[in-house]
Design a protein around this motif. Sequence first.
Motif, short mmCIF file in Angstrom:
data_model
loop_
_atom_site.label_atom_id
_atom_site.label_comp_id
_atom_site.label_asym_id
_atom_site.label_seq_id
_atom_site.Cartn_x
_atom_site.Cartn_y
_atom_site.Cartn_z
N LEU B 4 0.82 -1.22 0.00
CA LEU B 4 0.00 0.00 0.00
C LEU B 4 0.85 1.26 0.00
N VAL B 5 2.03 1.17 0.62
CA VAL B 5 2.89 2.34 0.68
C VAL B 5 3.35 2.74 -0.72
N ASN B 6 3.65 1.73 -1.53
CA ASN B 6 4.16 2.03 -2.86
C ASN B 6 3.09 2.31 -3.90
N LEU B 7 1.87 2.00 -3.57
CA LEU B 7 0.77 2.27 -4.49
C LEU B 7 0.62 3.79 -4.68
N LYS B 40 -8.87 2.04 -2.64
CA LYS B 40 -8.32 3.16 -3.40
C LYS B 40 -7.42 3.92 -2.45
N LYS B 41 -6.20 4.17 -2.87
CA LYS B 41 -5.32 4.94 -2.00
C LYS B 41 -5.63 6.41 -2.17
N THR B 42 -5.94 7.08 -1.09
CA THR B 42 -6.30 8.48 -1.18
C THR B 42 -5.06 9.35 -1.11
N CYS B 43 -4.29 9.16 -0.05
CA CYS B 43 -3.07 9.94 0.07
C CYS B 43 -2.18 9.28 1.09
N SER B 44 -0.93 9.74 1.18
CA SER B 44 -0.10 9.26 2.26
C SER B 44 0.48 10.47 2.98
N GLY B 45 0.60 10.32 4.29
CA GLY B 45 1.04 11.44 5.10
C GLY B 45 2.50 11.75 4.86
N PRO B 46 2.86 13.01 5.01
CA PRO B 46 4.25 13.40 4.83
C PRO B 46 5.13 12.87 5.96
N LEU B 47 6.43 12.92 5.78
CA LEU B 47 7.39 12.50 6.81
C LEU B 47 7.14 11.06 7.27
N ARG B 48 7.06 10.17 6.34
CA ARG B 48 6.80 8.76 6.65
C ARG B 48 5.53 8.60 7.48
N GLY B 49 4.55 9.38 7.15
CA GLY B 49 3.28 9.34 7.89
C GLY B 49 2.41 8.19 7.41
N PRO B 50 1.21 8.10 7.96
CA PRO B 50 0.32 7.01 7.61
C PRO B 50 -0.24 7.12 6.19
N VAL B 51 -0.87 6.04 5.76
CA VAL B 51 -1.44 5.97 4.43
C VAL B 51 -2.96 6.01 4.60
N VAL B 52 -3.63 6.76 3.73
CA VAL B 52 -5.09 6.78 3.82
C VAL B 52 -5.66 6.01 2.63
N ILE B 53 -6.52 5.04 2.94
CA ILE B 53 -7.16 4.31 1.87
C ILE B 53 -8.67 4.45 1.99
N ARG B 64 2.20 3.58 8.68
CA ARG B 64 3.03 3.16 7.56
C ARG B 64 3.57 1.74 7.73
N GLY B 65 3.95 1.40 8.96
CA GLY B 65 4.47 0.06 9.23
C GLY B 65 3.48 -1.01 8.78
N MET B 66 2.25 -0.81 9.14
CA MET B 66 1.23 -1.80 8.79
C MET B 66 0.94 -1.78 7.31
N ALA B 67 0.87 -0.56 6.75
CA ALA B 67 0.56 -0.43 5.33
C ALA B 67 1.60 -1.17 4.49
N ASN B 68 2.81 -1.27 5.02
CA ASN B 68 3.88 -1.97 4.32
C ASN B 68 3.68 -3.48 4.33
N LYS B 69 2.76 -3.95 5.15
CA LYS B 69 2.51 -5.39 5.21
C LYS B 69 1.29 -5.79 4.39
#
Lengths: 697, 75
Positions: B4-7, B40-53, B64-69
């Motif tokens: 999800l992080v790379n999407l 659908k990935k909406t956005c990801s937070g700056p500074l290694r922040g969370p991902v919004v889906i 982010r840690g979880m999104a990477n899994k």
Amino acid sequence: MMELGKNKTKKILSSLKSNEILKTNDYNPKTKKHQHRRRKRFRYGFNSFRKKQDQDESYITIALAGNANVGKSVIFNELTGSNQIIGNWPGKTVEIAEGKLYFEGQNIKIIDLPGIYSFYTYSMEESVTREYIAFEKPDLVINVIDASVLERNLFFTIQLLEMKVPMLICINQMDIAQQKGIVIDTNKLEAALKVPVVPTVAIRGEGLHELMDKAVDILDDAYNYQINPIEYGAEVERRIKSLTRYIESKESEIEYPSRWVAIKLLENDPEIRKMVESESREVIGRAYQLAGEIEKIHEEPSFAVIASERYAMANRISQGAQFQKKLKTSFAEKLDRMVTHRVYGYIISALVIGGLLLWTFVVGDFLSGILSDAFSFFQPIDPQVSGSIVSILWNGAFGGLVAGVTLIIPFVIPFYFMLSLIENSGILTRVAFMMDSAMHRIGLHGKALIPLILGYGCNVPAIESTRILENRRERLLAAFAITFAPCSARTIVIMGLVALYVNIWWALALYAIDILVMLIAGRIAYKVIPGETSGLIMEMHSFKIPSLAVAFKQTWKRTKSLIYLVFPVYIIASALIQALYAFGFLTPIANFLAPITVFWLGLPVFAGVVLIFGAVRKEYTILMLVALFGTNLAAVLTPVQFIILALVSMLFIPCLSTITIMLRDFGWKATGTIAIANIITAMLVGGIVFRIINPFF
Amino acid sequence: MITLVNLGNGRNAIIRRIEGGPGLKNRLEVMNIREGKKVKKTCSGPLRGPVVIEIDGSKIAIGRGMANKVWVEEI
């Protein structure tokens, strides 16, 4: 066996009952006030008040169950007139709240169960809810569903159906679904679930009358009511049925319905397994064998198979009953893009927090001025340290009351009011999102920002709200950080000592130092306490225009509990201080503390006493000074001393009520450690700052 | 497959695999984040922040840690 289960629930429930948050809104229909309120708040029921007199006191129990943040608490409040705290962030109802309602000749007890997503035993809320339903057997469960996320909510509904309780579905937040372009056909939903469905917009009170009508109808047996759990896929269903029959043949005395127990055993639920194990090992053996068969067919653990079948059901039902319209990018959507933007997002977050605090200061200062003028009109509040003991005590008690009314109330009310507007608008979750990576530096995730911001108002509710965090370690870290959060009382000390007698810039500098200390101390604590930070999972609800009525109610509720907690302590302690001083008990204490206060912190001797009383309530730092020297404090303290005194009193220990709440939530050891860490931090920072700023004055 | 992080932002994908123990899986599952779901990935937070889906019209922020899994296949 059944006994064991029952005792356990009793224990949980009674511990919940002993908690002061559990409240019963005992309204007496004979009093005019309640009649009036009832009529205004809930449009029906006036005629039924008269009948009440000849009714007996038997109650029907209706429990509200559902996911977090679907509006259960709103419905509860609308129905009972009780003031559960409502916010647009998940996880507030951790206790079971209870309220009463009189509706069409029936006395009804409404139970607000904690918001949960499933019936596993991963969290206390889930166990509490399922045990409540199984053992307390409410007459009816109203399953509250968020219309805008139907599928996810139905996952819980399906599990509730398996518990075979009489049930009614309330699809709430229909307005939000509409905004998202979701059209729900409640008739189709009713047909698929075979349970009556009532659409509502609880925040505006829409549909609640119909909801209660339907509830009463069901209870009157007008529907000839029968709950039918939904069937799983053939392979799983056959095994569930087989195990159900097997359990029934054992005639066990477990309170849960057999089919539900069968499913839970196939899911390998540890608590249910333990419960059944002590009664019949054969059932466990059989369940194990059947679960093995399922695993073999699907090549997946049995619990995962059952979960995904449930999801499939939820998906099928929701797809059949709802229709998604195409939407243009709405205003809320654009706003959302703005507040989560990598640049504007931070600016907006800062504006939200800064604006909240600025608003509090400005409005608080204004109100405080008016109130003190009003009070000085009655009686001058100059301290009195000679004369009869009665008059000294009276003067002290009055001074305490005045301090409470003029210092706490004016700051806390605007703070809580604005906070609940921000909470309900949904912007707080965006701020939490933006701050997530920063919060990870002190071992917390973004959601912990919410308790921290609450800490700016008062540490007590802030520490209470750390329960939204995942585990004890995170709750402790958050609580520790909160003890440094400049609450309204500390703000008063900063403003009253530094802004008033030095200048506003030094007051702001102290604020900055405080936040810096909070971050550094949090960082150190994070390194010291072992463990891993759990990640953030947080639903970001769509923006909505906050309701003023809800904000007023919430403000009143929070302020009220603070008043009950704080005012008695205030009045008694203030009288006591004055008396102690008048009889000369304070000087020896001050002399004893002189090495620290005078030599390390550069304060006058009497500062020791001032600080000690400041630990009762932070504002006592000022109150005490005024009690000792009158209002012309500039005569007894230098500017540097004002700054250091404010700084130390701000950091050095959480106040008595904060300590009380920490003791309740974390126990002696953790509370003691936090208090000592606070004292050490305050002494270090105070001494260092003193040596740095002294040459400048 | 990517996480999800790379999407990319605004991209749609289907969740194919979630790494991690039952605890993590359960935390995600109750929010309807599970294998086979369209996101659908909406956005990801700056500074290694969370991902919004976005799943079924509701927005969820994931660390982010979880999104990477969470492994997804872009569609």
